[in-house]
Motif scaffolding. Structure first.
Motif, mmCIF file in Angstrom:
data_model
loop_
_atom_site.group_PDB
_atom_site.id
_atom_site.type_symbol
_atom_site.label_atom_id
_atom_site.label_comp_id
_atom_site.label_asym_id
_atom_site.label_seq_id
_atom_site.Cartn_x
_atom_site.Cartn_y
_atom_site.Cartn_z
ATOM 1 N N ARG A 63 0.774 -1.427 -0.033
ATOM 2 C CA ARG A 63 0.015 0.086 0.071
ATOM 3 C C ARG A 63 0.878 1.182 0.001
ATOM 4 N NH1 ARG A 63 -3.946 -0.321 4.719
ATOM 5 N NH2 ARG A 63 -3.004 -2.353 5.230
ATOM 6 N N LYS A 64 2.140 1.428 0.863
ATOM 7 C CA LYS A 64 2.824 2.566 0.926
ATOM 8 C C LYS A 64 3.755 2.817 -0.560
ATOM 9 C CE LYS A 64 2.959 2.299 5.934
ATOM 10 N NZ LYS A 64 3.933 2.080 6.774
ATOM 11 N N LEU A 65 4.117 1.519 -1.048
ATOM 12 C CA LEU A 65 5.235 1.632 -2.436
ATOM 13 C C LEU A 65 4.602 2.508 -3.503
ATOM 14 C CD1 LEU A 65 7.628 0.966 -3.166
ATOM 15 C CD2 LEU A 65 6.501 -1.090 -4.503
ATOM 16 N N PRO A 66 3.169 2.213 -3.869
ATOM 17 C CA PRO A 66 2.633 2.990 -5.035
ATOM 18 C C PRO A 66 2.413 4.770 -4.458
ATOM 19 C CG PRO A 66 1.332 1.102 -4.621
ATOM 20 C CD PRO A 66 2.299 1.287 -3.510
ATOM 21 N N MET A 67 2.127 4.860 -3.196
ATOM 22 C CA MET A 67 1.767 6.180 -2.729
ATOM 23 C C MET A 67 3.092 6.961 -2.596
ATOM 24 S SD MET A 67 -1.226 5.878 0.027
ATOM 25 C CE MET A 67 -0.659 7.147 0.950
ATOM 26 N N ILE A 68 4.250 6.650 -1.768
ATOM 27 C CA ILE A 68 5.394 7.207 -1.410
ATOM 28 C C ILE A 68 6.299 7.153 -2.729
ATOM 29 C CG2 ILE A 68 7.232 7.496 0.278
ATOM 30 C CD1 ILE A 68 5.139 6.260 2.155
ATOM 31 N N ILE A 69 6.926 5.845 -3.043
ATOM 32 C CA ILE A 69 8.253 6.092 -3.912
ATOM 33 C C ILE A 69 7.634 6.773 -5.368
ATOM 34 C CG2 ILE A 69 9.832 4.734 -4.891
ATOM 35 C CD1 ILE A 69 9.687 3.170 -2.479
ATOM 36 N N PHE A 70 6.775 6.368 -5.726
ATOM 37 C CA PHE A 70 6.529 6.408 -7.100
ATOM 38 C C PHE A 70 5.447 7.656 -7.294
ATOM 39 C CE2 PHE A 70 8.243 2.226 -7.247
ATOM 40 C CZ PHE A 70 9.257 2.524 -8.164
ATOM 41 N N GLY A 71 4.460 7.807 -6.725
ATOM 42 C CA GLY A 71 3.607 8.910 -6.814
ATOM 43 C C GLY A 71 4.020 10.348 -6.488
ATOM 44 N N PHE A 72 4.589 10.294 -5.208
ATOM 45 C CA PHE A 72 5.299 11.530 -4.775
ATOM 46 C C PHE A 72 6.292 11.870 -5.418
ATOM 47 C CE2 PHE A 72 7.311 13.813 -0.972
ATOM 48 C CZ PHE A 72 6.264 14.793 -1.065
ATOM 49 N N LEU A 73 7.231 11.100 -5.705
ATOM 50 C CA LEU A 73 8.650 11.495 -6.308
ATOM 51 C C LEU A 73 8.022 12.134 -7.809
ATOM 52 C CD1 LEU A 73 11.534 11.363 -6.506
ATOM 53 C CD2 LEU A 73 11.612 9.180 -7.553
ATOM 54 N N ASN A 74 7.045 11.485 -8.233
ATOM 55 C CA ASN A 74 7.029 11.881 -9.642
ATOM 56 C C ASN A 74 6.128 13.177 -9.780
ATOM 57 O OD1 ASN A 74 6.352 11.413 -12.385
ATOM 58 N ND2 ASN A 74 4.132 10.927 -12.279
ATOM 59 N N MET A 75 5.541 13.462 -8.654
ATOM 60 C CA MET A 75 4.944 14.954 -8.479
ATOM 61 C C MET A 75 5.950 15.990 -8.286
ATOM 62 S SD MET A 75 2.486 16.143 -5.440
ATOM 63 C CE MET A 75 3.594 16.385 -4.578
ATOM 64 N N ILE A 76 7.076 15.520 -7.333
ATOM 65 C CA ILE A 76 7.947 16.502 -7.182
ATOM 66 C C ILE A 76 8.781 16.686 -8.729
ATOM 67 C CG2 ILE A 76 10.547 16.594 -6.124
ATOM 68 C CD1 ILE A 76 9.118 15.195 -3.474
ATOM 69 N N LEU A 77 9.263 15.572 -9.287
ATOM 70 C CA LEU A 77 10.209 15.664 -10.683
ATOM 71 C C LEU A 77 9.361 16.604 -11.737
ATOM 72 C CD1 LEU A 77 11.299 11.991 -10.930
ATOM 73 C CD2 LEU A 77 12.715 14.197 -10.193
ATOM 74 N N TRP A 78 7.967 16.259 -11.783
ATOM 75 C CA TRP A 78 7.179 16.996 -12.878
ATOM 76 C C TRP A 78 6.799 18.267 -12.280
ATOM 77 C CZ3 TRP A 78 7.406 16.150 -17.838
ATOM 78 C CH2 TRP A 78 7.977 14.695 -18.069
ATOM 79 N N GLY A 79 6.879 18.656 -11.025
ATOM 80 C CA GLY A 79 6.745 20.037 -10.569
ATOM 81 C C GLY A 79 7.603 20.720 -10.684
ATOM 82 N N GLY A 80 9.007 20.407 -10.546
ATOM 83 C CA GLY A 80 10.154 21.011 -10.561
ATOM 84 C C GLY A 80 10.320 21.317 -11.957
ATOM 85 N N ASN A 81 9.942 20.503 -12.932
ATOM 86 C CA ASN A 81 10.168 20.671 -14.388
ATOM 87 C C ASN A 81 9.266 21.878 -14.721
ATOM 88 O OD1 ASN A 81 11.253 20.141 -17.035
ATOM 89 N ND2 ASN A 81 9.842 18.723 -17.359
ATOM 90 N N ALA A 82 8.099 21.838 -14.305
ATOM 91 C CA ALA A 82 7.155 22.812 -14.570
ATOM 92 C C ALA A 82 7.679 24.206 -14.202
ATOM 93 C CB ALA A 82 5.755 22.702 -13.961
ATOM 94 N N TRP A 83 8.329 24.094 -13.038
ATOM 95 C CA TRP A 83 8.865 25.471 -12.593
ATOM 96 C C TRP A 83 9.871 26.019 -13.275
ATOM 97 C CZ3 TRP A 83 8.345 29.968 -10.235
ATOM 98 C CH2 TRP A 83 9.456 30.496 -9.805
ATOM 99 N N PHE A 84 10.796 25.135 -13.733
ATOM 100 C CA PHE A 84 12.035 25.397 -14.565
ATOM 101 C C PHE A 84 11.898 26.096 -15.882
ATOM 102 C CE2 PHE A 84 15.200 24.226 -17.626
ATOM 103 C CZ PHE A 84 16.180 25.070 -17.253
ATOM 104 N N VAL A 85 10.409 25.410 -16.371
ATOM 105 C CA VAL A 85 10.130 25.873 -17.862
ATOM 106 C C VAL A 85 9.364 27.223 -17.424
ATOM 107 C CG1 VAL A 85 8.409 25.608 -19.664
ATOM 108 C CG2 VAL A 85 9.718 23.675 -18.882
ATOM 109 N N TYR A 86 8.759 27.506 -16.580
ATOM 110 C CA TYR A 86 8.127 28.763 -16.161
ATOM 111 C C TYR A 86 9.105 29.728 -16.150
ATOM 112 C CZ TYR A 86 6.008 32.513 -13.655
ATOM 113 O OH TYR A 86 5.754 33.736 -13.074
ATOM 114 N N LYS A 87 10.244 29.502 -15.213
ATOM 115 C CA LYS A 87 11.285 30.471 -14.894
ATOM 116 C C LYS A 87 12.068 30.921 -15.964
ATOM 117 C CE LYS A 87 15.236 29.186 -13.141
ATOM 118 N NZ LYS A 87 16.576 29.371 -13.343
ATOM 119 N N GLU A 88 11.977 30.125 -17.227
ATOM 120 C CA GLU A 88 12.533 30.411 -18.433
ATOM 121 C C GLU A 88 11.918 31.221 -19.393
ATOM 122 O OE1 GLU A 88 15.926 29.965 -19.041
ATOM 123 O OE2 GLU A 88 15.760 29.275 -17.013
ATOM 124 N N THR A 89 10.626 31.316 -19.087
ATOM 125 C CA THR A 89 9.767 32.093 -19.980
ATOM 126 C C THR A 89 9.774 33.647 -19.716
ATOM 127 O OG1 THR A 89 7.827 32.009 -18.575
ATOM 128 C CG2 THR A 89 8.190 30.356 -20.359
#
Length: 197
Positions: A148-174
């Motif tokens: 139950r914890k593996l899908p929530m913490i390693i992959f879902g949360f990490l994915n949110m951080i990675l793509w959220g950081g990517n969105a911020w970086f793209v916004y910062k460059e505009t």
């Protein structure tokens, strides 16, 4: 042997049996979670390949003051990843003297290497993360579904951080984040704009 130690060993043994039970199951790729990981994996390849392999050039046309005939000649500055533009000097064509000027002392303005290297590094991390997630989804489906914890913490949360950081970086460059500064002083190593412009 204490009961707690026995339970821990039993759980580790079951986990080891599940981990060694690699079986390919492509059904998770038909579901949104797996399909999105494939799209993210492809997008990360495109991101670091296009930025890391980019090469470009800029040319300026120079008119030397006369003796009798004014002749236009071109000097070129070549640049690419990691976009240290302040190291990209202008070069005349081989064997051509353009206005008796040492063009190597004139460079483009700006050093965007930190942003470009961050972008490529981030894309590589997303690429590796997607490979690990797809390996878990496709090869260890039972382990992923049983925990139950593996899908929530390693992959879902990490994915949110990675793509959220990517969105911020793209916004910062505009230009939405900060307006571009098109007029830079000559002291930064650039060529001053022509008079009257």
């Amino acid at each position: 042997m204490a009961p707690n130690v026995y339970l821990v060993r039993q759980r580790i043994s079951r986990l080891g049996q599940r981990m060694s039970g690699f079986q390919i199951n492509l059904n998770p790729l038909k579901e949104p979670l797996g399909f999105i990981k494939v799209l993210e994996w492809l997008a990360s390849i495109f991101a670091f390949a296009t930025c890391g392999g980019f090469k470009g050039q800029t040319e300026i046309q120079v008119s030397c003051p006369p003796p009798p005939v004014t002749e236009n000649k071109t000097v070129t500055a070549v640049f690419g990843y990691p976009f240290r533009l302040n190291e990209a000097s202008f070069q005349p064509p081989p064997g051509v003297n353009v206005c008796d000027v040492n063009w190597k002392s004139f460079v483009l303005i700006g050093d965007y290497s930190s942003s470009a290297q961050f972008y490529v590094t981030f894309a590589v991390f997303v690429f590796l993360y997607c490979i690990a997630a797809l390996l878990l989804y496709v090869g260890y489906t039972s382990l992923y579904l049983d925990s139950r914890k593996l899908p929530m913490i390693i992959f879902g949360f990490l994915n949110m951080i990675l793509w959220g950081g990517n969105a911020w970086f793209v916004y910062k460059e505009t230009s939405l984040h900060s307006p571009s500064n098109t007029s830079a002083p000559h002291s930064q190593g650039g060529i001053p704009p022509p008079a009257g412009i």
